[in-house]
Design an enzyme around this catalytic site. Sequence first.
Site, PDB file in Angstrom:
ATOM      1  N   HIS A  60       0.866  -1.175   0.000  1.00  0.00           N
ATOM      2  CA  HIS A  60       0.000   0.000   0.000  1.00  0.00           C
ATOM      3  C   HIS A  60       0.902   1.225   0.000  1.00  0.00           C
ATOM      4  CE1 HIS A  60       0.978  -0.494   4.211  1.00  0.00           C
ATOM      5  NE2 HIS A  60       0.442   0.668   4.527  1.00  0.00           N
ATOM      6  N   ASP A  64       5.558   5.207   4.949  1.00  0.00           N
ATOM      7  CA  ASP A  64       6.561   4.365   5.615  1.00  0.00           C
ATOM      8  C   ASP A  64       6.778   3.036   4.894  1.00  0.00           C
ATOM      9  OD1 ASP A  64       3.863   3.993   6.616  1.00  0.00           O
ATOM     10  OD2 ASP A  64       4.679   2.575   8.067  1.00  0.00           O
TER      11      ASP A  64
HETATM   12 ZN   LIG Z   1       2.813   0.478   8.048  1.00  0.00          ZN
HETATM   13 ZN   LIG Z   2      -0.166   1.461   6.495  1.00  0.00          ZN
END
Ligand SMILES: [Zn+2]
Ligand SMILES: [Zn+2]
Length: 304
Positions: A60, A64
Amino acid sequence: MLRLTFLGTSAAQPTIGRNLSSLAVRRERELFLVDCGEGTQRQMIRYATGFDVAAICFTHLHLDHWLGVVGFLRTLGMQGRPEPLDLYGPRGLRRVVERHVAGGNERLSFEVRVREVEPGERIRRDGCDLVPFATQHGIPSVGWALVEDGRPGRFHVERAAALGVEEGPMFGALQRGKAVTLADGRVVRPEEVVDAPRAGRKLVVTGDTRPCPATVEAARGADLLIHDSTFGDAEGERAIETDHSTAREAARVAREAGAARLILTHLSTRYDREPEPLLAQAREEFGEVAVAHDGMTIELPFRG
Ligand SMILES: [Zn+2]
Ligand SMILES: [Zn+2]
C-alpha cells in the site's frame, strides 16, 4: 533457494533497532522486495542482500512503506544498472512513481515498469507467480503471495531399470509424464516410475491489514505467513481504529489458514525492545510463531 531477509520490522517510525517496512525475498535468480520503507537501501547493504532487485511489490502507499524507493532507484541509476525494474502495487502507485521517483532531474539508466494490480491477478515470474490479494487497511492495499510452480515427482531409476527402460531420452519423456514404448513393444507408463508431482512453496506477506478472510484464503496451506502484528491484546481497540492487527488476531488467521509457520512483524514502538508479550499472546492461538527482527534471515525449505 528461497531466502527471506527482514530489512525493516517497525510500524510507522524507525527505532534504533528496527527500520521501516521492507522484506527481501531471494528465489533462485530473482530478488524481490516487499515494500521499501525509508532507509531500506542501507539495510540491504548491512544485511548483504545484493542490489540486483528484479521487482518491488508494494502492499500500500503509506509513506513508511515506499519512501525508500526514491533513494534506492537513484543509487541504482548511479551504478548504471541496465536491467528494467518492475514495480507492482495497488491503485495509486503510478501517480506516486511519476511524481516522486521518475520525476527528478536525473534520468535513470534503466526502465521502471509500473503495474497497478488488482487482487487475484497472477504476475508470472521465473518459476513462480506473484499473486496480490485484498487486504483491509482503509486505503487501496494488497497482500502478496509468492506461489512456486509444482515440482516433478521423484524419479525412481531402479524401477525404470527393472522394467528395462534404458537411460537416456526415455527417462526424460517419463519424467515429463509421457508413456514410452520399449524395443520389445512393452509400454511403460510414467506412474510406474515417477511419483506424483510435489507442490512448490508458498510464502504469504500481508502488509498492513486487519485480519481478513482474503488473507485466510491466500495463506491456505502456506509454508510461511508473515502478518501485520502492530499491537497486543491491550490495544485491540486501537488496532481496529488504525486498520492493523494484534498478534493474537494474526495467529488466528494463521491457524484458520492452516499455515505451517507464522512470523509477526510491523511492531508498534512500544514492543520494539520487548516483543515477548506479542509472542506469548500469539502462541496461545498458534504454536509455530516467531517475532521478526531486522536482519532475521530464513531459508524456507521444501516440505515433504
Ligand atoms: Zn505500516
Ligand atoms: Zn499502512
